[in-house]
Design an enzyme around this catalytic site. Structure first.
Site, PDB file in Angstrom:
ATOM      1  CD  GLN A  10      -2.996  -0.909   2.371  1.00 30.11           C
ATOM      2  OE1 GLN A  10      -3.821   0.087   2.200  1.00 30.11           O
ATOM      3  NE2 GLN A  10      -3.054  -1.682   3.269  1.00 30.11           N
ATOM      4  CE  LYS A  16       0.271 -13.635   4.096  1.00 28.09           C
ATOM      5  NZ  LYS A  16       1.458 -13.573   4.811  1.00 28.09           N
ATOM      6  CD  GLU A  17      -3.244  -5.543   3.748  1.00 25.56           C
ATOM      7  OE1 GLU A  17      -3.113  -6.115   2.810  1.00 25.56           O
ATOM      8  OE2 GLU A  17      -2.477  -4.420   3.913  1.00 25.56           O
ATOM      9  N   PRO A  18      -6.451  -9.594   3.613  1.00 21.95           N
ATOM     10  CG  PRO A  18      -7.910  -9.050   1.750  1.00 21.95           C
ATOM     11  CD  PRO A  18      -6.497  -8.839   2.250  1.00 21.95           C
TER      12      PRO A  18
END
Ligand code: CAA
Length: 271
Positions: A138, A157-159
């Protein structure tokens, strides 16, 4: 930070070197060029709340003669994203018993670490090598231009960790790759390598790993060769374009050109 006419604060407010080091950051200012280095290589430049606050503080305090900001990572990669140790202990640092409104304000404060990179008074360049994961990806997306090494590995990778990307990355991602590809990248959390990154519009330039510094230097020199006022006005104009109708954008072009003509020739800018 979005008000392009506001004066920047006194440069004396730039955070002290030790304070930045504590936040995993290093700042070098050389005339019109500021270089911000993510500097926790032993943790793969993983970022904490302090890192994001430090980035925001740099943005607030940038001297007004800085025209280009380069973001880079020390060591084997650009950034492994959020420091995963912050999730230990139930992740209490994220909520701290705050209500939704206070948590909204807390995240907004962290987003300031990324938002200033779109300020029309500067051009921000991400020099990305190796992994750029989650908050690291990001951060690269928050920059105007991405120059990447051929070993780059982008991953949202967040989800996969139960979160959403919330450090300003979703809008530039969708703008760069389109909604369907953005969904596929986020919801599979797969890794995008250099060739695909270039094809998808996630990287403006791909260079061999050992040529990254030179490629960025060359780009910076080209950016600095452009008239400073025209650079600011043009970035402001381009930033407006996606949201504007053709009519609105034509009006914006006229407005900015009148400003340029006045700056160059004085008077009302009319022939
Ligand atoms: N947080 C904290 N420590 C990290 C880290 C992270 N995100 N990533 C790496 N490190 C540490 C490792 O624990 C390791 O420490 P030790 O030497 O004490 O064991 C050290 O850095 C080196 O790591 P590796 O040995 O794993 O290095 P590598 O080069 O083989 O692999 C890597 C690098 C692929 C980045 C791998 O470390 C990795 O997958 N890290 C985790 C990435 C991740 O899941 N990040 C979260 C993204 S989501 C996000 O960012 C959310 C948000 O903004 C809100």
């Amino acid at each position: 930070m979005t008000d392009a006419t506001a004066e920047r604060p006194d440069p004396a407010t730039i955070p002290a070197e030790a304070e930045l080091a504590e936040a995993g950051l290093r700042l070098e200012i050389d005339g019109a060029v500021a270089t911000v280095t993510l500097n926790r290589p032993e943790r793969r430049n993983a970022m904490t709340f302090a890192t994001w606050r430090g980035l925001a503080a740099i943005g607030r305090a940038l001297p007004s003669d800085v025209r280009v900001v380069v973001l880079r990572g020390e060591g084997p990669c650009f950034s492994a994203g959020i420091d995963l140790s912050m999730f230990s202990g139930g992740g209490e640092g994220f909520t701290d018993g705050r209500d939704a409104q206070a948590t909204d304000a807390f995240i907004a404060e962290l987003q300031q670490g990324y938002r200033w990179l779109r300020d029309p008074r500067i051009v921000s360049v991400a020099a990305v090598h190796g992994h750029a994961i989650g908050g690291g990806f990001q951060l690269a997306l928050a920059c105007d231009i991405r120059v990447v090494a051929d070993d780059v590995k982008f991953c949202m990778k967040e989800p996969a960790l139960g979160l959403v990307p919330d450090l300003t990355g979703t809008k530039p991602l969708v703008e760069a790759v389109g909604l369907s590809r953005a969904l596929e990248l986020c919801l599979t959390a797969r890794t995008v390598l250099a060739e695909e990154a270039s094809r998808l519009g996630l990287a403006e330039t791909v260079v061999p790993r050992d040529g990254l510094g030179a490629a960025v230097d060359e780009l910076v020199a080209a950016l600095l060769a452009v008239n400073p006022g025209a650079a600011v006005a043009t970035k402001r104009l381009l930033l407006e374009a996606p949201e504007n109708t053709l009519e609105q954008q034509c009006a914006a072009e006229r407005r900015e050109q009148i400003g340029r003509l006045r700056a160059m020739f004085g008077g009302g800018g009319s022939s």
